[in-house]
Design a protein around this motif. Structure first.
Motif, PDB file in Angstrom:
ATOM      1  N   LEU A   1       0.835  -1.206   0.000  1.00  0.00           N
ATOM      2  CA  LEU A   1       0.000   0.000   0.000  1.00  0.00           C
ATOM      3  C   LEU A   1       0.873   1.261   0.000  1.00  0.00           C
ATOM      4  CD1 LEU A   1      -2.815  -1.032   2.510  1.00  0.00           C
ATOM      5  CD2 LEU A   1      -3.036  -0.756   0.033  1.00  0.00           C
TER       6      LEU A   1
ATOM      7  N   LEU B   1       2.381   1.762  -3.438  1.00  0.00           N
ATOM      8  CA  LEU B   1       1.394   2.310  -4.376  1.00  0.00           C
ATOM      9  C   LEU B   1       1.166   3.802  -4.141  1.00  0.00           C
ATOM     10  CD1 LEU B   1      -1.216  -0.597  -4.378  1.00  0.00           C
ATOM     11  CD2 LEU B   1       0.219   0.111  -6.310  1.00  0.00           C
ATOM     12  N   LYS B   2       1.259   4.236  -2.891  1.00  0.00           N
ATOM     13  CA  LYS B   2       1.069   5.662  -2.577  1.00  0.00           C
ATOM     14  C   LYS B   2       2.162   6.531  -3.188  1.00  0.00           C
ATOM     15  CE  LYS B   2      -1.508   4.871   1.660  1.00  0.00           C
ATOM     16  NZ  LYS B   2      -1.501   4.905   3.125  1.00  0.00           N
TER      17      LYS B   2
ATOM     18  N   LEU C   1      -1.935   7.999  -9.014  1.00  0.00           N
ATOM     19  CA  LEU C   1      -3.009   7.370  -8.247  1.00  0.00           C
ATOM     20  C   LEU C   1      -3.462   8.310  -7.135  1.00  0.00           C
ATOM     21  CD1 LEU C   1      -1.632   3.722  -7.951  1.00  0.00           C
ATOM     22  CD2 LEU C   1      -3.350   4.590  -9.546  1.00  0.00           C
TER      23      LEU C   1
ATOM     24  N   ILE D   1      -5.749   4.956  -2.456  1.00  0.00           N
ATOM     25  CA  ILE D   1      -5.171   3.624  -2.253  1.00  0.00           C
ATOM     26  C   ILE D   1      -5.829   3.012  -1.020  1.00  0.00           C
ATOM     27  CG2 ILE D   1      -3.041   2.311  -1.979  1.00  0.00           C
ATOM     28  CD1 ILE D   1      -2.958   4.267  -4.385  1.00  0.00           C
TER      29      ILE D   1
ATOM     30  N   ALA E   1      -6.394   2.641  -6.614  1.00  0.00           N
ATOM     31  CA  ALA E   1      -5.845   1.287  -6.615  1.00  0.00           C
ATOM     32  C   ALA E   1      -6.230   0.622  -5.299  1.00  0.00           C
ATOM     33  CB  ALA E   1      -4.334   1.306  -6.781  1.00  0.00           C
TER      34      ALA E   1
END
Length: 195
Positions: free
Chosen positions: A12, A15-16, A21, A24, A47
């Motif tokens: 996570l 992804l941040k 994006l 998340i 995401a």
């Protein structure tokens, strides 16, 4: 070591780091509830992480267990029309997909091996919300059941107190041997392979 929460948090956080994006979270079938109007709306592109456990865990020594996991990224993208004559042709989602693959491929979350791109799925029946999935495969080691896990409180890991000081030197003479002694032994002949 740790349980399954550690790699989830690592992925996570990874992804941040992707600027494109905007949202998340952990996957909880948000799209199903969004379409029914029973869930909150969220910023897009988003995401979501889903963990798909392997068929079984393999027992290792001392309470450790190993399993092959799939970490599925649900990419949710809202797209209407590019106004360039390519109505319903969403190519932006592939740029978002590429940024996820670039960020996560060979990334090794805590207690896991490096992530490897495993499979992906496109959304061929969508409205303005596009749902793309990207799957990564990895081996996970779970130490939760082990007494050696730092969180079990059964073993204490501590550096031993020591005051040993080691001084090393290159020896160019041996005490008690004449300084002009032949070394190596005069009869020593190195092995030279014949051609």
């Amino acid at each position: 070591m740790a349980g399954i929460k550690a790699p989830i948090v690592d992925i996570l956080n990874r992804l941040k780091e992707i600027d494109s994006l905007q949202f998340i979270r952990i996957w909880n079938s948000q799209l199903e509830y969004l379409e029914d109007g029973g869930n909150y709306d969220f910023p897009k592109p988003a995401a979501f992480l889903e963990v798909i456990p392997g068929a079984q865990f393999d027992a290792l020594l001392m309470g450790f267990a190993s399993a092959d996991l799939v970490f599925r990224i649900h990419l949710v993208h809202e797209y209407y029309d590019a106004q360039n004559g390519t109505f319903e042709q969403d190519l932006v989602v592939f740029d978002l997909r590429d940024s996820i693959v670039k960020s996560l491929t060979l990334f090794a979350p805590n207690t896991c091996g490096a992530l490897t791109l495993f499979s992906e799925g496109q959304d061929f029946d969508h409205n303005n919300i596009y749902h793309y999935t990207v799957d990564f495969y990895s081996n996970f080691i779970d130490s939760t059941g082990s007494p050696l896990d730092p969180n079990s409180g059964k073993f204490i890991t501590k550096d031993p107190p020591t005051s040993i000081v080691i001084n090393s030197q290159i020896v160019d003479a041996i005490v008690g041997v004449e300084a002009n002694a032949n070394f190596p032994h005069p009869e020593y002949k190195p092995y030279i392979p014949q051609k």
